[in-house]
Design a protein around this motif. Structure first.
Motif, PDB file in Angstrom:
ATOM      1  N   UNK A 193       0.816  -1.211   0.000  1.00  0.00           N
ATOM      2  CA  UNK A 193       0.000   0.000   0.000  1.00  0.00           C
ATOM      3  C   UNK A 193       0.852   1.264   0.000  1.00  0.00           C
ATOM      4  N   UNK A 194       2.056   1.192   0.539  1.00  0.00           N
ATOM      5  CA  UNK A 194       2.938   2.360   0.454  1.00  0.00           C
ATOM      6  C   UNK A 194       3.356   2.607  -0.982  1.00  0.00           C
ATOM      7  N   UNK A 195       3.672   1.529  -1.700  1.00  0.00           N
ATOM      8  CA  UNK A 195       4.044   1.672  -3.113  1.00  0.00           C
ATOM      9  C   UNK A 195       2.852   2.171  -3.921  1.00  0.00           C
ATOM     10  N   UNK A 196       1.656   1.651  -3.632  1.00  0.00           N
ATOM     11  CA  UNK A 196       0.457   2.053  -4.377  1.00  0.00           C
ATOM     12  C   UNK A 196       0.179   3.540  -4.229  1.00  0.00           C
ATOM     13  N   UNK A 197       0.305   4.059  -3.007  1.00  0.00           N
ATOM     14  CA  UNK A 197       0.028   5.478  -2.788  1.00  0.00           C
ATOM     15  C   UNK A 197       1.102   6.339  -3.443  1.00  0.00           C
ATOM     16  N   UNK A 198       2.352   5.905  -3.352  1.00  0.00           N
ATOM     17  CA  UNK A 198       3.440   6.658  -3.991  1.00  0.00           C
ATOM     18  C   UNK A 198       3.242   6.706  -5.501  1.00  0.00           C
ATOM     19  N   UNK A 220       1.422   9.570 -10.475  1.00  0.00           N
ATOM     20  CA  UNK A 220       0.496   9.657 -11.604  1.00  0.00           C
ATOM     21  C   UNK A 220      -0.216  11.010 -11.609  1.00  0.00           C
ATOM     22  N   UNK A 221      -0.626  11.493 -10.444  1.00  0.00           N
ATOM     23  CA  UNK A 221      -1.283  12.798 -10.370  1.00  0.00           C
ATOM     24  C   UNK A 221      -0.322  13.923 -10.746  1.00  0.00           C
ATOM     25  N   UNK A 222       0.929  13.791 -10.326  1.00  0.00           N
ATOM     26  CA  UNK A 222       1.934  14.783 -10.729  1.00  0.00           C
ATOM     27  C   UNK A 222       2.089  14.806 -12.241  1.00  0.00           C
ATOM     28  N   UNK A 223       2.102  13.607 -12.835  1.00  0.00           N
ATOM     29  CA  UNK A 223       2.258  13.515 -14.285  1.00  0.00           C
ATOM     30  C   UNK A 223       1.088  14.161 -15.021  1.00  0.00           C
ATOM     31  N   UNK A 224      -0.061  14.211 -14.366  1.00  0.00           N
ATOM     32  CA  UNK A 224      -1.234  14.864 -14.958  1.00  0.00           C
ATOM     33  C   UNK A 224      -1.207  16.378 -14.772  1.00  0.00           C
ATOM     34  N   UNK A 225      -0.178  16.861 -14.082  1.00  0.00           N
ATOM     35  CA  UNK A 225      -0.058  18.298 -13.869  1.00  0.00           C
ATOM     36  C   UNK A 225      -0.555  18.784 -12.529  1.00  0.00           C
ATOM     37  N   UNK A 226      -0.983  17.866 -11.645  1.00  0.00           N
ATOM     38  CA  UNK A 226      -1.453  18.267 -10.317  1.00  0.00           C
ATOM     39  C   UNK A 226      -0.282  18.679  -9.435  1.00  0.00           C
ATOM     40  N   UNK A 227      -0.523  19.609  -8.558  1.00  0.00           N
ATOM     41  CA  UNK A 227       0.482  20.060  -7.591  1.00  0.00           C
ATOM     42  C   UNK A 227       0.423  19.127  -6.384  1.00  0.00           C
ATOM     43  N   UNK A 228       1.300  18.137  -6.355  1.00  0.00           N
ATOM     44  CA  UNK A 228       1.263  17.096  -5.336  1.00  0.00           C
ATOM     45  C   UNK A 228       2.554  17.123  -4.522  1.00  0.00           C
ATOM     46  N   UNK A 229       2.410  17.053  -3.213  1.00  0.00           N
ATOM     47  CA  UNK A 229       3.555  16.861  -2.323  1.00  0.00           C
ATOM     48  C   UNK A 229       3.444  15.448  -1.762  1.00  0.00           C
ATOM     49  N   UNK A 258       0.208  13.533  -0.207  1.00  0.00           N
ATOM     50  CA  UNK A 258       0.121  12.075  -0.166  1.00  0.00           C
ATOM     51  C   UNK A 258       0.750  11.557   1.123  1.00  0.00           C
ATOM     52  N   UNK A 259       0.000  10.755   1.866  1.00  0.00           N
ATOM     53  CA  UNK A 259       0.476  10.087   3.073  1.00  0.00           C
ATOM     54  C   UNK A 259      -0.067   8.660   3.049  1.00  0.00           C
ATOM     55  N   UNK A 260       0.328   7.849   4.024  1.00  0.00           N
ATOM     56  CA  UNK A 260      -0.109   6.452   4.073  1.00  0.00           C
ATOM     57  C   UNK A 260      -0.959   6.239   5.321  1.00  0.00           C
TER      58      UNK A 260
END
Length: 400
Positions: free
Chosen positions: A15-20, A25-34, A361-363
């Motif tokens: 689940x840690x890998x899945x969330x990462x 993927x969201x970053x690749x879509x242009x989202x501002x993700x930390x 993003x957190x777990x």
């Protein structure tokens, strides 16, 4: 009809890998993700280690090595364990694997019979129970409490052990809590283990060099040498040396067990990458002062995150003693509704909504076997941590 073996139904994807991966993927879509989800140092691998890998390539060290690793690396690992913990292992008791995860997998598959039990204090790293189940074993999860610093007590261990208990898995400092056992706390556990000669100990020391306020990192054999003949000491280069992608972990254990690990590895992956082994040799045998410099930075980041999140109404967290994670309680916020309309019925709902609404993003704690929490990694820049904490505070303040 599914092609998957029955054993695959016992486990979930990491689940840690899945969330990462979701954050990427969201970053690749242009989202501002930390992303505060990955257990990965943001420091670059030191230059002298990278140089050793390049020189190994130039020397043509790109062939198979011994299954258990090059003689030079096995010797250097034994010497490093002696220098760090006073452990007297011989090179033939060391097995080099493709990351610490393979060490744990090899140990469980090589030793467990169907129904054998493995005691795992919770919260715990997400892969322990799944690896045990892949090896036909039974994870025995022992919840620890925040009042005990998320540390297993001697009384809890004594109650968890049965005639079927084969292993205790002990991780200090701990992922996800950052809790670290003192010498006295470990001695209380080893006293119990001396009463049960059928129980082996796998001590996951991957974060042992990352402790704060000058705290001593202790390991089982160091505290109780009489347990040496039934202890597997696991470590690696990923966390302390900022070498996650190099995929080098290692075990030190009695020759009788090490031979079984080598046999299994010889029929699965065989040797770890020869070039990565050359880099690991430079890491464990070279200068160690840069680790202290990293730890000093991590400690400042830890304090930043703990202070910021503790000030948010509804959140609470302890100050970790090691590793680079903060385990944050959200129990007071469950049942509320977010500004975006999400109802937070669980910690998983919390982290999903936080990622969607404020881009952090957190777990969730359930992934680590303890619901009602989430884990953040502070192995990222101070600037990003400050912004992430502001976003988390804004997210929580919008709950109704």
């Amino acid at each position: 009809m599914s092609l998957a073996a029955e054993r695959m139904g016992r486990i979930l994807p990491s689940q840690t890998i899945a969330i990462t991966q979701k954050a990427r993927a969201l970053k690749a879509e242009g989202r501002d993700i930390i992303s505060l989800s990955a257990g990965e140092p943001d420091f670059d691998t030191p230059d002298f280690i990278k140089k050793a890998a390049i020189e190994a390539i130039q020397r043509g060290e790109t062939k198979y090595t011994d299954v258990a690793g090059t003689p030079a690396l096995r010797k250097a690992v034994a010497e490093r364990l002696n220098a760090d913990f006073g452990l007297d292992y011989r090179p033939e008791e060391v097995c080099v694997s493709t990351g610490g995860k393979q060490v744990i997998y090899n140990a469980m598959v090589a030793t467990l019979n169907a129904g054998d039990e493995v005691v795992i204090p919770a919260p715990a790293w997400v892969s322990y129970p799944d690896i045990v189940q892949l090896a036909d074993g039974k994870p025995v999860i022992v919840p620890t409490s925040p009042e005990a610093g998320f540390r297993l007590t001697a009384e809890q261990l004594r109650k968890a052990i049965t005639p079927r208990t084969r292993w205790l898995v002990l991780n200090s400092p701990c992922n996800p809590t950052g809790s670290a056992y003192s010498r006295e706390e470990l001695k209380a556990l080893t006293d119990v283990l001396l009463e049960h000669p059928q129980v082996w100990i796998l001590t996951d020391d991957i974060y042992a060099k990352l402790t704060y306020e000058g705290r001593e990192a202790c390991t089982v054999v160091q505290v109780e040498p009489r347990l040496r003949e039934r202890t597997l000491t696991m470590n690696g280069v990923s966390k302390a040396y900022a070498m996650t992608g190099w995929r080098i972990g290692f075990s030190a254990a009695p020759v009788s067990l090490t031979k079984e690990l080598i046999k299994l590895q010889g029929q699965s992956t065989s040797n770890a990458c020869s070039i990565a082994q050359a880099a690991a040799l430079a890491a464990v045998s070279g200068p160690q002062d840069f680790i202290g410099e990293m730890v000093a930075v991590y400690q400042k980041r830890r304090d930043l995150v703990v202070d910021a999140l503790s000030a948010v109404p509804g959140l609470s967290c302890a100050r970790p003693e090691g590793a680079f994670y903060v385990f944050v309680s959200v129990q007071q916020l469950l049942g509320k509704r977010t500004a975006g309309g999400h109802v937070l019925e669980s910690d998983e709902d919390f982290v999903k909504a936080m990622l969607e609404e404020v881009g952090v993003a957190a777990v969730h704690g359930t992934a680590f076997l303890l619901p009602g929490y989430f884990r953040v990694s502070y192995a990222t820049s101070t600037e990003l941590l400050e912004e992430a904490c502001r976003r988390i505070a804004r997210f929580c303040e919008g709950l109704v």
